[in-house]
Design a protein around this motif. Structure first.
Motif, PDB file in Angstrom:
ATOM      1  N   ASP A   5       0.854  -1.211   0.000  1.00 19.41           N
ATOM      2  CA  ASP A   5       0.000   0.000   0.000  1.00 19.41           C
ATOM      3  C   ASP A   5       0.873   1.238   0.000  1.00 19.41           C
ATOM      4  O   ASP A   5       2.094   1.147   0.110  1.00 19.41           O
ATOM      5  CB  ASP A   5      -0.990  -0.001   1.167  1.00 19.41           C
ATOM      6  CG  ASP A   5      -0.296  -0.040   2.501  1.00 19.41           C
ATOM      7  OD1 ASP A   5       0.753   0.636   2.660  1.00 19.41           O
ATOM      8  OD2 ASP A   5      -0.798  -0.731   3.425  1.00 19.41           O
ATOM      9  N   MET A   6       0.232   2.372  -0.057  1.00 21.54           N
ATOM     10  CA  MET A   6       0.932   3.630  -0.226  1.00 21.54           C
ATOM     11  C   MET A   6       1.708   4.038   1.017  1.00 21.54           C
ATOM     12  O   MET A   6       2.610   4.860   0.972  1.00 21.54           O
ATOM     13  CB  MET A   6      -0.087   4.729  -0.566  1.00 21.54           C
ATOM     14  CG  MET A   6       0.508   5.871  -1.342  1.00 21.54           C
ATOM     15  SD  MET A   6      -0.771   6.992  -1.787  1.00 21.54           S
ATOM     16  CE  MET A   6      -1.660   6.010  -2.958  1.00 21.54           C
ATOM     17  N   HIS A   7       1.231   3.487   2.119  1.00 28.35           N
ATOM     18  CA  HIS A   7       1.830   3.897   3.389  1.00 28.35           C
ATOM     19  C   HIS A   7       3.133   3.126   3.678  1.00 28.35           C
ATOM     20  O   HIS A   7       3.801   3.410   4.641  1.00 28.35           O
ATOM     21  CB  HIS A   7       0.825   3.651   4.525  1.00 28.35           C
ATOM     22  CG  HIS A   7      -0.535   4.208   4.192  1.00 28.35           C
ATOM     23  ND1 HIS A   7      -0.800   5.559   4.165  1.00 28.35           N
ATOM     24  CD2 HIS A   7      -1.690   3.594   3.819  1.00 28.35           C
ATOM     25  CE1 HIS A   7      -2.055   5.747   3.798  1.00 28.35           C
ATOM     26  NE2 HIS A   7      -2.621   4.538   3.568  1.00 28.35           N
TER      27      HIS A   7
ATOM     28  N   ASN B 148      -5.871   8.928 -10.750  1.00 26.45           N
ATOM     29  CA  ASN B 148      -5.135   8.672  -9.506  1.00 26.45           C
ATOM     30  C   ASN B 148      -3.629   8.737  -9.746  1.00 26.45           C
ATOM     31  O   ASN B 148      -2.890   9.276  -8.922  1.00 26.45           O
ATOM     32  CB  ASN B 148      -5.496   7.275  -8.980  1.00 26.45           C
ATOM     33  CG  ASN B 148      -6.761   7.290  -8.141  1.00 26.45           C
ATOM     34  OD1 ASN B 148      -7.209   8.361  -7.723  1.00 26.45           O
ATOM     35  ND2 ASN B 148      -7.341   6.120  -7.906  1.00 26.45           N
TER      36      ASN B 148
ATOM     37  N   HIS C  81      -2.684  12.338  -9.874  1.00 25.21           N
ATOM     38  CA  HIS C  81      -2.837  12.984  -8.560  1.00 25.21           C
ATOM     39  C   HIS C  81      -1.764  12.518  -7.578  1.00 25.21           C
ATOM     40  O   HIS C  81      -1.233  13.333  -6.827  1.00 25.21           O
ATOM     41  CB  HIS C  81      -4.234  12.662  -7.983  1.00 25.21           C
ATOM     42  CG  HIS C  81      -5.263  13.646  -8.440  1.00 25.21           C
ATOM     43  ND1 HIS C  81      -5.175  14.986  -8.230  1.00 25.21           N
ATOM     44  CD2 HIS C  81      -6.432  13.467  -9.120  1.00 25.21           C
ATOM     45  CE1 HIS C  81      -6.205  15.603  -8.759  1.00 25.21           C
ATOM     46  NE2 HIS C  81      -7.004  14.672  -9.324  1.00 25.21           N
ATOM     47  N   TRP C  82      -1.539  11.220  -7.546  1.00 25.26           N
ATOM     48  CA  TRP C  82      -0.580  10.708  -6.557  1.00 25.26           C
ATOM     49  C   TRP C  82       0.785  11.361  -6.750  1.00 25.26           C
ATOM     50  O   TRP C  82       1.447  11.716  -5.808  1.00 25.26           O
ATOM     51  CB  TRP C  82      -0.468   9.167  -6.689  1.00 25.26           C
ATOM     52  CG  TRP C  82      -1.667   8.452  -6.082  1.00 25.26           C
ATOM     53  CD1 TRP C  82      -2.690   9.023  -5.488  1.00 25.26           C
ATOM     54  CD2 TRP C  82      -1.883   7.066  -6.075  1.00 25.26           C
ATOM     55  NE1 TRP C  82      -3.605   8.091  -5.056  1.00 25.26           N
ATOM     56  CE2 TRP C  82      -3.118   6.836  -5.435  1.00 25.26           C
ATOM     57  CE3 TRP C  82      -1.185   5.920  -6.557  1.00 25.26           C
ATOM     58  CZ2 TRP C  82      -3.646   5.561  -5.240  1.00 25.26           C
ATOM     59  CZ3 TRP C  82      -1.740   4.682  -6.340  1.00 25.26           C
ATOM     60  CH2 TRP C  82      -2.980   4.488  -5.696  1.00 25.26           C
TER      61      TRP C  82
ATOM     62  N   HIS D 181       1.246  14.243  -8.377  1.00 20.80           N
ATOM     63  CA  HIS D 181       1.083  15.683  -8.128  1.00 20.80           C
ATOM     64  C   HIS D 181       1.035  16.000  -6.634  1.00 20.80           C
ATOM     65  O   HIS D 181       1.557  17.016  -6.188  1.00 20.80           O
ATOM     66  CB  HIS D 181      -0.208  16.156  -8.817  1.00 20.80           C
ATOM     67  CG  HIS D 181      -0.439  17.622  -8.686  1.00 20.80           C
ATOM     68  ND1 HIS D 181      -1.343  18.160  -7.827  1.00 20.80           N
ATOM     69  CD2 HIS D 181       0.138  18.678  -9.324  1.00 20.80           C
ATOM     70  CE1 HIS D 181      -1.320  19.460  -7.901  1.00 20.80           C
ATOM     71  NE2 HIS D 181      -0.419  19.817  -8.840  1.00 20.80           N
ATOM     72  N   LYS D 182       0.387  15.111  -5.842  1.00 20.78           N
ATOM     73  CA  LYS D 182       0.296  15.351  -4.407  1.00 20.78           C
ATOM     74  C   LYS D 182       1.506  14.825  -3.658  1.00 20.78           C
ATOM     75  O   LYS D 182       1.494  14.738  -2.425  1.00 20.78           O
ATOM     76  CB  LYS D 182      -0.969  14.674  -3.818  1.00 20.78           C
ATOM     77  CG  LYS D 182      -2.292  14.998  -4.507  1.00 20.78           C
ATOM     78  CD  LYS D 182      -2.528  16.460  -4.804  1.00 20.78           C
ATOM     79  CE  LYS D 182      -3.897  16.662  -5.435  1.00 20.78           C
ATOM     80  NZ  LYS D 182      -3.887  17.676  -6.489  1.00 20.78           N
TER      81      LYS D 182
ATOM     82  N   LEU E 254       2.494  11.954  -3.300  1.00 23.26           N
ATOM     83  CA  LEU E 254       2.329  10.706  -2.561  1.00 23.26           C
ATOM     84  C   LEU E 254       3.277   9.659  -3.150  1.00 23.26           C
ATOM     85  O   LEU E 254       3.805   8.816  -2.448  1.00 23.26           O
ATOM     86  CB  LEU E 254       0.869  10.217  -2.670  1.00 23.26           C
ATOM     87  CG  LEU E 254      -0.180  11.152  -2.038  1.00 23.26           C
ATOM     88  CD1 LEU E 254      -1.608  10.656  -2.326  1.00 23.26           C
ATOM     89  CD2 LEU E 254       0.030  11.241  -0.535  1.00 23.26           C
TER      90      LEU E 254
END
Lengths: 292, 714
Positions: free
Chosen positions: A164-166, A184, A187-188, A190-191, A193
């Motif tokens: 997962d992303m975490h 997504n 965004h990921w 761009h943010k 993440l």
């Protein structure tokens, strides 16, 4: 040309003994409702055109996984498939499917993979991705998974999937995670993440997939070579006369001669014959995917 | 209208009731409308509040439900940071107009998603984007603030909160709903209010109409018996004797009706009494003149219809005045009653005898001593018999209180249809006939004849003219000398009255004296003669001849009057005439009619010194006894006897009278001496005095005075 075809078709009809048959068009689909509506008009059109060859009707069958479609083709349940090169590679190798024609899906003859990062990112080359994260779109995606991963591996980088992303990225490896869709993906990145993302050039340029505001703050660090957008395949068991007749039928369809049917058929603008390198490409794809 | 109000109790009562009802209803209506308005306002306000609260509550509940749904839907995408999925979920909401903002944020209240494709607010603090004072950002809640409802719902992954979704919902839709509901409520309530108003108004109008008709009905109900009583009163007034006032009610009107009935009985009784008094003579109970006139007319009509005849008799009692004057009015009344009873008996008898026809005879007393009999007759031939029977009724004197009163009657008879056709004619003719009977010497009956009207005219001329004659000096005296046969000198004279009528000339005394005698004017005439005689005596005669004796004729009727009796004496005194110079001549007949009263008067005069002569002696029914008992100075031998003294015809009566007077020691005066032969005979018979044309006609005073100066009869 038609004067030559008609005796042929008539001959085929007579030889086959006018055996009643249903023409089945198949595809892998995550959105069966939408995809069914996209495929059905073409299937019915083809069945109507191939009626002299014993085709009485058409049927559209959708499968959640490429493996399912492959299995169905092996069982001879599906006659005709319209897919991306990545799935086509599996079908050719696992179900003995034969390439019929190149399809200009969404008006695109071919496409390329793009790897990008935030504009203010310290990443400038693929090598900078080691120890960092990248997001692919989908495990079945040719342009947003197969191609970029192959590129990275070809450059000697090892990839490690993230649960997962975490999760913290594994050092020395390029950590990847599927974003499930283009938005997504953008965004990921761009943010912040995820450090980098991979998309095909058509999605990148489509503001509905990657909003312009986001794209302005993103930066492309790599572009791949171009690959065919989609391929038409037929099963190994499809009668040669039907295969020939279908190939001939599709090749003759233009936005002018059959605008509605083509438009409904995933916004196709035309078909072209398989190129000599195409089979090699599929073989490469398949070999690579087998290794992952 | 005012006139109507004043006239009609029902209208007045109805108007008052209407006014009261209208006033009370109006007040009630206004109060009801006021209350209705209050209720409307309160219900409207409360209803709108309830609607608003209900809708806000519903919207909040819905919003929380939406929040919960959102949170549940966002749980997985949030965990997976699946922005497109989140956007897909949020964008469905963002499309809704009433959504103001929508944010998904993490535990640090940093925005994870704002629903936009660009997601530019990512990572920004929530506080900068939402209004302050929204309370806990991770606890489910919906808080209205301004025009928005601010909803928050935590997004959980399992039991752990990983963030929250917050959005604001405009109330505009809810407000629109509230407004619509409020408008609907207002409309419904307004309609309801209008309905209630209409009902109240209709009720008011109906109440007023009902009261109006009720008051009219009650008014009529109340006044109907009053009107009935008024109608009956009018009928009663119109002489409907069947009218009764009883209404068989026990209320006040019933009392009024009973009172009216009592009054009616009283009035009827009084009316009967009045009627009786008005139409009957109270003394005798006989019909009076008024009833006679009425009845006579109807009787005449009946007779005319049946072709029958009818006799009417006027009965006038002779000299009844003397009874009254002599015995008093009480006795007179009793005598009248007896007469009435006799007449009634006669009518009964006559009816039984079949003299009268089927119709009932009528007896009436016209006043005083006048009675009337009306006989419807089967046969007019029997009238004479009937009249005779009536006349005979009076033959027997009336006994009363031990006294006997001779009451004769003069009866005038007239016949229908021979003598007259109308009641007026009948009465007048009967009256005339009665006067004729009286004139003919009384105590008789007389049938009407057309020539009697002339006599009546004379009669009327006398009666109507005598007062004027006295006051305007149409009367004068003449004096006929009386000679003393022994001395052949004038010893006196008889005063004779003369009437020089301005139209009829000289009216003979025989024509007017009897008429005046029968009337009450005789007193005045007597006194006039007395006064003039005394004056002549005193002023002219006595200075020449001191022992002159003047004779005055006084009616016997006058002897019955105390007033006349005293009046004569008063004049005597006033004119300073010695009583011995005056002699009162009274006819034998009149004197004998009421001897007692006459004697009383004569004695009174005698006491005063007056002398009395019996006039016309020998013609009446004299009782010789009174000659000795009464103060009489002399006898005047009636001229009828003297006239009989012609050669070859000896009249012993004269000689007897003269002898009688001589034996009584009183004078004798021969009247009507017209020839020398008569004078000679009288001298031979030793008559003391004589008068007559031979000796001297009646003459004026001047001539008498001259004669007094020269007289010497050979």
């Amino acid at each position: 040309m038609l004067s030559r075809l008609i005796p042929l078709l008539l001959g085929l009809a007579l030889c086959s003994g006018a055996e009643a048959r249903v023409l089945v068009l198949g595809q892998v689909s995550e959105k069966p409702g939408k995809d069914y509506e996209q495929l059905r008009p073409m299937a019915e059109y083809a069945a109507l055109q191939l009626a002299p060859l014993g085709i009485t009707s058409a049927e559209v069958r959708l499968y959640p996984q490429a493996a399912d479609l492959a299995a169905a083709m092996r069982r001879g349940e599906v006659d005709w498939v319209s897919e991306t090169p990545y799935t086509a590679a599996r079908l050719v190798h696992e179900a003995g499917a034969r390439l019929l024609l190149r399809k200009w899906k969404n008006g695109q003859r071919d496409y390329q993979a793009i790897i990008y990062t935030r504009a203010d990112s310290p990443v400038y080359s693929l090598a900078d991705l080691v120890g960092r994260t990248i997001t692919f779109e989908h495990a079945d995606s040719f342009s947003s998974y197969y191609l970029p991963r192959q590129l990275l591996e070809n450059q000697g980088m090892a990839l490690s999937p993230m649960l997962d992303m975490h999760q913290s990225p594994v050092p020395g490896r390029v950590n990847y995670i599927f974003s499930r869709n283009e938005r997504n993906n953008a965004h990921w990145v761009h943010k912040s993440l995820i450090v980098a993302g991979a998309l095909n050039n058509n999605d990148w340029e489509n503001p509905a997939r990657v909003p312009a505001a986001l794209r302005d703050e993103l930066r492309i660090i790599f572009r791949s070579a171009s690959y065919p957008r989609a391929l038409e395949l037929v099963s190994a068991t499809l009668e040669p006369e039907l295969m020939t007749a279908l190939q001939y039928l599709l090749q003759r369809m233009t936005p002018e001669s059959a605008p509605d049917v083509l438009a409904r058929y995933e916004h196709t603008t035309g078909f072209e014959p398989i190129l000599p390198d195409d089979m090699q490409l599929l073989n490469d794809i398949y070999q690579s995917s087998r290794a992952w | 209208m005012v006139g109507l109000l004043r006239r009609s109790i029902a209208t007045r009562y109805g108007a008052i009731l209407m006014l009261i009802t209208f006033g009370a209803s109006s007040a009630l209506l206004v109060f009801s409308l006021y209350v209705l308005q209050g209720v409307y306002n309160r219900v409207s306000s409360v209803g709108q509040d309830a609607i608003e609260a209900s809708i806000v509550r519903q919207v909040s509940r819905d919003a929380l439900l939406l929040g919960e749904t959102l949170a549940n839907g966002l749980s997985d995408p949030l965990y997976l940071q699946d922005f497109s999925e989140i956007q897909g979920i949020l964008s469905q909401l963002m499309d809704r107009a009433e959504i103001g903002y929508i944010y998904v944020y993490d535990m640090d209240r940093r925005i994870l998603h704002d629903g936009t494709t660009d997601l530019l607010s990512y990572g920004e603090p929530l506080g900068a984007r939402v209004p302050a004072g929204l309370g806990n950002h991770f606890k489910p809640g919906a808080r209205p603030l301004g025009q928005y409802l601010h909803v928050v719902y935590p997004i959980k992954s399992g039991s752990a909160i990983q963030g929250a979704v917050r959005f604001s919902m405009s109330y505009s839709a809810a407000q629109t709903d509230i407004d619509k509901a409020s408008q609907q409520l207002t409309k419904t309530l307004g309609g309801l209010r209008q309905e209630v108003k209409l009902i109240l108004l209709i009720g008011f109008v109906l109440l007023v109409l009902f009261t109006l008709s009720l008051s009219v009905a009650v008014g009529r109900c109340l006044t109907r018996p009053l009107k009935e009583l008024a109608a009956r009163s009018r009928e009663f007034r119109a002489h409907d004797d069947r009218v009764r006032f009883n209404l068989e009610r026990e209320d006040e009107v019933g009392e009024l009706a009973d009172a009216l009935e009592q009054m009616r009985l009283r009035v009827q009784s009084s009316h009967a009494e009045v009627s009786r008094l008005a139409f009957h003579d109270p003394l005798t109970g006989l019909a009076n003149r008024r009833l006679l006139q009425q009845e006579l007319e109807s009787m005449l009509l009946d007779c005319e219809e049946r072709g029958e005849s009818l006799a009417m008799m006027f009965i006038d009692l002779d000299h009844f005045k003397q009874v009254n004057d002599g015995a008093g009015h009480d006795v007179g009344d009793q005598v009248l009653k007896v007469v009435a009873a006799r007449l009634q008996q006669l009518v009964v008898d006559a009816s039984l005898d079949g003299v009268v026809s089927g119709a009932k005879p009528l007896i009436a007393r016209l006043g005083g001593d006048e009675f009337t009999l009306v006989f419807p007759l089967c046969d007019s031939a029997c009238t004479d018999t009937l009249a005779q029977r009536v006349s005979d009724l009076f033959a027997e004197p009336v006994s009363f209180g031990g006294e006997r009163f001779s009451v004769s009657a003069s009866i005038g008879v007239t016949l229908y249809p021979d003598d007259g056709k109308t009641a007026q004619d009948m009465m007048r003719h009967a009256d005339i006939a009665m006067y004729a009977a009286k004139h003919a010497g009384r105590h008789q009956y007389c049938f009407f004849r057309q020539d009697m009207t002339t006599q009546l005219q004379d009669h009327l001329m006398v009666l109507q003219g005598i007062d004027e004659a006295i006051s305007e000096s149409q009367l004068f005296l003449e004096f006929q000398p009386i000679y003393d046969l022994q001395t052949n000198q004038i010893s006196g004279a008889e005063a004779l009255i003369r009437w020089n009528h301005p139209e009829h000339g000289l009216v003979p005394p025989g024509r007017f004296i009897p008429i005046v005698e029968d009337s009450d004017r005789i007193e005045a005439l007597t006194l006039w003669v007395m006064e003039r005689s005394c004056r002549a005596l005193h002023r002219h005669i006595l200075p020449q001849m001191a022992d002159f004796k003047l004779s005055l004729n006084v009616s016997g009727v006058a002897l019955q009057s105390d007033r006349l009796r005293d009046g004569i004496l008063e004049i005597l005194l006033r004119e300073k005439v010695p009583p011995r110079n005056l002699r009162i001549e009274i006819t034998e007949t009149t004197m004998m009619r009421n001897v007692e009263k006459c004697a009383e008067t004569l004695r009174h005069w005698q006491h005063a010194g007056l002398r009395v002569l019996i006039d016309d002696f020998g013609t009446g029914y004299s009782s010789l006894s009174y000659l000795t008992t009464l103060p009489i100075d002399g006898l005047k031998v009636d001229r009828s006897f003297i006239n009989n003294q012609v050669p070859g015809n000896y009249c012993p009566v004269v000689e007897a009278i003269l002898a009688l007077s001589k034996s009584l020691g009183i004078q004798s005066i021969a009247e009507g001496v017209e020839t020398e032969y008569q004078l000679q005979v009288l001298r031979e018979m030793k008559a003391t005095h004589a008068q007559g044309y031979l000796l001297g006609r009646p003459m004026a005073l001047e001539q008498l005075l001259e004669r007094l100066g020269e007289v010497e009869v050979g």
